[in-house]
Every structure is written in structure tokens, then in C-alpha cells.
Design a protein around this motif. Structure first.
Motif, PDB file in Angstrom:
ATOM      1  N   GLY A 162       0.843  -1.188   0.000  1.00 61.46           N
ATOM      2  CA  GLY A 162       0.000   0.000   0.000  1.00 61.46           C
ATOM      3  C   GLY A 162       0.877   1.236   0.000  1.00 61.46           C
ATOM      4  O   GLY A 162       2.114   1.146   0.007  1.00 61.46           O
ATOM      5  N   ASP A 163       0.251   2.389  -0.010  1.00 61.88           N
ATOM      6  CA  ASP A 163       0.978   3.655  -0.018  1.00 61.88           C
ATOM      7  C   ASP A 163       1.457   3.962   1.398  1.00 61.88           C
ATOM      8  O   ASP A 163       0.710   4.467   2.224  1.00 61.88           O
ATOM      9  N   GLY A 164       2.707   3.628   1.670  1.00 61.31           N
ATOM     10  CA  GLY A 164       3.265   3.823   2.992  1.00 61.31           C
ATOM     11  C   GLY A 164       3.842   2.540   3.563  1.00 61.31           C
ATOM     12  O   GLY A 164       4.374   2.512   4.660  1.00 61.31           O
ATOM     13  N   SER A 165       3.775   1.465   2.808  1.00 58.88           N
ATOM     14  CA  SER A 165       4.215   0.159   3.287  1.00 58.88           C
ATOM     15  C   SER A 165       5.676  -0.098   2.944  1.00 58.88           C
ATOM     16  O   SER A 165       6.410   0.787   2.499  1.00 58.88           O
ATOM     17  N   ALA A 166       6.082  -1.362   3.115  1.00 61.97           N
ATOM     18  CA  ALA A 166       7.436  -1.790   2.758  1.00 61.97           C
ATOM     19  C   ALA A 166       7.691  -1.673   1.260  1.00 61.97           C
ATOM     20  O   ALA A 166       8.823  -1.835   0.804  1.00 61.97           O
ATOM     21  N   LEU A 167       6.645  -1.375   0.489  1.00 62.77           N
ATOM     22  CA  LEU A 167       6.811  -1.194  -0.952  1.00 62.77           C
ATOM     23  C   LEU A 167       7.623   0.056  -1.293  1.00 62.77           C
ATOM     24  O   LEU A 167       8.314   0.098  -2.324  1.00 62.77           O
ATOM     25  N   LEU A 168       7.561   1.075  -0.452  1.00 57.21           N
ATOM     26  CA  LEU A 168       8.180   2.355  -0.804  1.00 57.21           C
ATOM     27  C   LEU A 168       9.683   2.271  -1.039  1.00 57.21           C
ATOM     28  O   LEU A 168      10.178   2.820  -2.025  1.00 57.21           O
ATOM     29  N   ARG A 254       9.084  -2.829 -11.910  1.00 56.20           N
ATOM     30  CA  ARG A 254       9.793  -2.019 -12.912  1.00 56.20           C
ATOM     31  C   ARG A 254       8.890  -1.699 -14.093  1.00 56.20           C
ATOM     32  O   ARG A 254       8.898  -0.579 -14.607  1.00 56.20           O
ATOM     33  N   ARG A 255       8.110  -2.684 -14.516  1.00 56.20           N
ATOM     34  CA  ARG A 255       7.221  -2.462 -15.658  1.00 56.20           C
ATOM     35  C   ARG A 255       6.172  -1.405 -15.321  1.00 56.20           C
ATOM     36  O   ARG A 255       5.880  -0.520 -16.131  1.00 56.20           O
ATOM     37  N   VAL A 256       5.616  -1.486 -14.130  1.00 54.81           N
ATOM     38  CA  VAL A 256       4.617  -0.501 -13.710  1.00 54.81           C
ATOM     39  C   VAL A 256       5.226   0.891 -13.661  1.00 54.81           C
ATOM     40  O   VAL A 256       4.592   1.883 -14.050  1.00 54.81           O
ATOM     41  N   LEU A 257       6.474   0.981 -13.198  1.00 55.55           N
ATOM     42  CA  LEU A 257       7.153   2.277 -13.060  1.00 55.55           C
ATOM     43  C   LEU A 257       7.789   2.755 -14.366  1.00 55.55           C
ATOM     44  O   LEU A 257       8.360   3.853 -14.408  1.00 55.55           O
ATOM     45  N   ARG A 258       7.722   1.926 -15.403  1.00 50.56           N
ATOM     46  CA  ARG A 258       8.355   2.243 -16.704  1.00 50.56           C
ATOM     47  C   ARG A 258       9.871   2.419 -16.556  1.00 50.56           C
ATOM     48  O   ARG A 258      10.475   3.309 -17.134  1.00 50.56           O
ATOM     49  N   VAL A 259      10.478   1.524 -15.765  1.00 54.91           N
ATOM     50  CA  VAL A 259      11.928   1.503 -15.616  1.00 54.91           C
ATOM     51  C   VAL A 259      12.446   0.322 -16.440  1.00 54.91           C
ATOM     52  O   VAL A 259      12.087  -0.825 -16.174  1.00 54.91           O
ATOM     53  N   PRO A 260      13.285   0.554 -17.449  1.00 50.08           N
ATOM     54  CA  PRO A 260      13.623  -0.504 -18.397  1.00 50.08           C
ATOM     55  C   PRO A 260      14.549  -1.587 -17.869  1.00 50.08           C
ATOM     56  O   PRO A 260      14.600  -2.679 -18.424  1.00 50.08           O
ATOM     57  N   PRO A 305      -6.610  -8.987  -6.405  1.00 42.65           N
ATOM     58  CA  PRO A 305      -5.940 -10.292  -6.494  1.00 42.65           C
ATOM     59  C   PRO A 305      -4.747 -10.313  -7.444  1.00 42.65           C
ATOM     60  O   PRO A 305      -3.927 -11.223  -7.389  1.00 42.65           O
ATOM     61  N   ASP A 306      -4.662  -9.312  -8.329  1.00 37.25           N
ATOM     62  CA  ASP A 306      -3.645  -9.297  -9.383  1.00 37.25           C
ATOM     63  C   ASP A 306      -2.513  -8.349  -9.013  1.00 37.25           C
ATOM     64  O   ASP A 306      -2.749  -7.174  -8.706  1.00 37.25           O
ATOM     65  N   LEU A 307      -1.285  -8.838  -9.045  1.00 35.89           N
ATOM     66  CA  LEU A 307      -0.140  -8.049  -8.595  1.00 35.89           C
ATOM     67  C   LEU A 307       0.062  -6.792  -9.423  1.00 35.89           C
ATOM     68  O   LEU A 307       0.247  -5.695  -8.872  1.00 35.89           O
ATOM     69  N   GLU A 308       0.041  -6.902 -10.744  1.00 37.00           N
ATOM     70  CA  GLU A 308       0.330  -5.731 -11.569  1.00 37.00           C
ATOM     71  C   GLU A 308      -0.706  -4.629 -11.365  1.00 37.00           C
ATOM     72  O   GLU A 308      -0.351  -3.447 -11.265  1.00 37.00           O
ATOM     73  N   LYS A 309      -1.962  -5.002 -11.281  1.00 35.96           N
ATOM     74  CA  LYS A 309      -2.996  -3.990 -11.040  1.00 35.96           C
ATOM     75  C   LYS A 309      -2.833  -3.380  -9.647  1.00 35.96           C
ATOM     76  O   LYS A 309      -2.984  -2.166  -9.468  1.00 35.96           O
ATOM     77  N   ALA A 310      -2.528  -4.223  -8.653  1.00 37.44           N
ATOM     78  CA  ALA A 310      -2.342  -3.709  -7.295  1.00 37.44           C
ATOM     79  C   ALA A 310      -1.200  -2.705  -7.247  1.00 37.44           C
ATOM     80  O   ALA A 310      -1.325  -1.616  -6.661  1.00 37.44           O
ATOM     81  N   LEU A 311      -0.072  -3.038  -7.882  1.00 40.35           N
ATOM     82  CA  LEU A 311       1.072  -2.116  -7.896  1.00 40.35           C
ATOM     83  C   LEU A 311       0.739  -0.849  -8.679  1.00 40.35           C
ATOM     84  O   LEU A 311       1.118   0.253  -8.272  1.00 40.35           O
ATOM     85  N   THR A 312       0.036  -1.004  -9.785  1.00 39.66           N
ATOM     86  CA  THR A 312      -0.347   0.164 -10.590  1.00 39.66           C
ATOM     87  C   THR A 312      -1.208   1.117  -9.778  1.00 39.66           C
ATOM     88  O   THR A 312      -1.012   2.339  -9.800  1.00 39.66           O
ATOM     89  N   ARG A 318       0.270   7.419  -5.423  1.00 39.97           N
ATOM     90  CA  ARG A 318       1.395   8.270  -5.030  1.00 39.97           C
ATOM     91  C   ARG A 318       1.659   9.382  -6.040  1.00 39.97           C
ATOM     92  O   ARG A 318       2.563  10.194  -5.850  1.00 39.97           O
ATOM     93  N   GLY A 319       0.901   9.397  -7.132  1.00 41.50           N
ATOM     94  CA  GLY A 319       1.053  10.448  -8.107  1.00 41.50           C
ATOM     95  C   GLY A 319       2.176  10.209  -9.095  1.00 41.50           C
ATOM     96  O   GLY A 319       2.600  11.127  -9.825  1.00 41.50           O
TER      97      GLY A 319
END
Length: 327
Positions: A162-168, A254-260, A305-312, A318-319
């Protein structure tokens, strides 16, 4: 009809999210904490008054495990979970109108390092070492009292996104080109770390350690589902039905963030880096393969349930620009 909900540990990432969500839906939320709460730890009468007549008590209290496992930190990780859980249990036992439901946080780390098969509530095998000892002791403290009028559910949560989790920090690594897999490898073990149960043994190769996760919206969803399903008690795995592995998770981010590209991090880098940022390599190298068997059987439908959508969704919240905005 609004409910009165008591949350212990409401100042953390999950606690703040739940507090805001419940209040937005019209519920009355009261808190237990170290300071600035409706009742503070150590005030047995205040805690008893708070839980008496509550519709549900949710306990999330405990020192973060994202730290170095020094003697002092290990002791505080244990104390902060066991003492607070026992304090709530004693308060409920002393209540004239005990809450019908008590939900306690637990962790999916209770299961062993798993690369061969997923761990379920019925067929999962418990692991060994410090983190597992914390989890088993925590659940033991939760279930030890006789509370005949209060249903108890321990949520064995996977890594919460989530926004504020270990993902940051992982987002920041990816943005700097360091978002490759975290690769395990051989490393020396000191007698002290082995005795403390904090040394991670080399197992998974090439970033293939399993990564079980859950979106924070589903933590809320599961709590609401548990409230509505009195047949659910005991332990419940809270994780997406679609776990992944470390290298796939990092590639998706990386794909969600558009980092190659993303450079991998090898064990020696992780060991050095974990000392610098005061954490432990186990948090990224242990293979956590957990599935929510009981929730799925009971009919819970995951919001994310889907990782890519959740990350997106999280990255967009976060803008930050996402790949979906440019597809």
C-alpha cells in the motif's frame, strides 16, 4: 448502524488505514496505544473500560521487525507483542460485556521457507528460528485464555502492499536502476546469529524465493468478511491467492514504473546494505509461499488479487506515472 471498534496499534501503516476507513463509513473508532490514545498501555482499567461493550477489538500492536535483530530489539519485538496481547485478553476476561470478536495480527512468516509447495492453514508447516518463535509465541498468547463469549481470529498476514508500506523502499530502488531480483547466496554465520535463530540459510537461487503479498484494501476487506462470517475463527491466512516470486515481483514493479532495467542485488550486497540501513536479509530472502485457503473456501472475493494492477493502483495513488497511462 454504526459499530464501536477498538484498535490497538492504530498509529502504524495498517492501523491508520483501518481507522480512516472505519471512521469514513460512520463507525466509532477508539484506540489503545503508548500515547495520544483513548487508553494507554499499562492502564488496565482504561483498557477494560474501552473493550467492554465494543463490537470488535483489533490488535495490531508490536514493534516493527524491520530492524537489526540485536538482543535489545529481539526482546522488544517479543515484549511488544506478547504483553499487549495479554493485556487485551485480561481486559476482555474482566469485561461485563465482552466484545463478540477479537481480531489479532499475526504473520505468514510463521511458516517454513517454502519453495516446494504453498502453505495453507491446514497443511502448512511451521518453520524454525527467531521470527517463527515470535509468531508462535504471539499466537499462543492470543489463544491462551478462556474467553467463551469472544470469537478470536488471528490474521497470518503476508507482506502488505500500500501507499506507505514496505513497498516504498522497493519503488525507490527501482527508480534508481537497482530494482533487479534480490539473489540469495552463501554467507558466513556467526555463532551468535545461529544461537539467536537470526541467520538465514542459503536456499533459493536466482531470486526465485516466493513472495506472498496482500493489498491493504484486502486487509480491510478480510476484517469485514470475518465480522460477517461467525463460522470463521482460529488462524486465517491473509494473502493474495496469486503469490509470485522475488524476481517476478521486481520485474512487475519495474514495468509498472516504466523503468527498463534493474541491477540485481547479491547476498553480499544485501548483507552489507542491511547493516547500513539497520534491517535483516531474511526479510527479502526467505521464501514465503502462502495461500488463503480458508478465505477462498468461505467465498471471500479479493479486491486486488492481481499483482500488476495492485502495484499500478498504489503507484498511481502516489502520483507517479505508470505504464498503464502510456499504453
Amino acid at each position: 448502524m454504526s459499530s464501536r471498534i477498538v484498535i490497538a496499534g492504530a498509529s502504524g501503516f495498517i492501523g491508520q488505514y483501518l481507522t480512516d476507513a472505519f471512521r469514513a463509513s460512520g463507525d466509532v473508532v477508539q484506540t489503545i496505544g503508548r500515547r495520544g490514545a483513548d487508553a494507554v498501555w499499562g492502564d488496565a482499567d482504561g483498557i477494560r473500560t474501552l473493550v467492554d461493550g465494543a463490537d470488535v477489538v483489533i490488535n495490531l500492536a508490536g514493534k516493527s521487525v524491520n530492524c537489526r535483530y540485536s538482543d535489545a530489539n529481539r526482546a522488544e519485538i517479543f515484549r511488544s507483542r506478547l504483553d499487549t496481547t495479554r493485556a487485551i485478553g485480561a481486559a476482555i476476561a474482566a469485561s461485563e460485556n465482552p466484545p463478540p470478536l477479537w481480531i489479532n495480527s499475526s504473520t505468514a512468516t510463521i511458516y517454513r521457507h517454502a519453495e516446494d509447495r504453498p502453505m495453507t492453514e491446514r497443511g502448512g508447516e511451521l518453520g524454525t528460528g527467531f521470527s517463527v518463535n515470535v509468531a508462535t509465541s504471539w499466537e499462543r498468547a492470543f489463544f491462551e485464555l478462556e474467553l467463551p463469549h469472544t470469537r478470536r481470529v488471528a490474521l497470518r498476514m503476508a507482506i502488505v502492499l500500500g501507499d506507505g508500506s514496505a513497498l516504498l523502499p522497493l519503488i525507490r530502488l527501482a527508480q534508481f536502476g537497482l530494482g533487479g531480483p534480490q539473489r540469495d547466496g552463501r554467507w558466513f554465520a556467526t555463532a551468535a546469529r545461529r544461537n539467536a535463530g537470526t541467520f538465514h540459510e542459503f536456499r533459493a537461487r536466482a531470486g526465485r524465493q516466493r513472495f506472498s503479498w496482500v493489498h491493504i484494501a484486502d486487509v480491510l476487506g478480510v476484517i469485514e468478511f470475518v465480522r460477517a462470517h461467525p463460522e470463521l475463527d482460529g488462524v486465517v491466512n491473509v494473502s493474495s491467492p496469486n503469490p509470485t516470486d522475488n524476481r517476478t515481483f521486481m520485474a512487475t514493479l519495474r514495468r509498472v514504473l516504466r523503468v527498463p532495467f534493474g541491477l540485481p542485488a547479491y547476498r553480499w550486497m544485501l548483507e552489507a546494505g542491511s547493516i547500513a540501513i539497520r534491517t535483516e536479509t531474511e526479510l527479502v530472502l526467505k521464501s514465503r509461499w502462502v495461500v488463503p485457503e480458508r478465505l477462498v473456501e468461505a467465498g471471500y472475493e479479493f479486491a486486488e488479487p492481481d499483482l500488476e494492477k495492485a502495484l499500478t493502483d498504489i503507484v498511481a495513488e502516489r502520483g507517479l506515472p505508470t505504464a498503464s497511462q502510456h499504453s
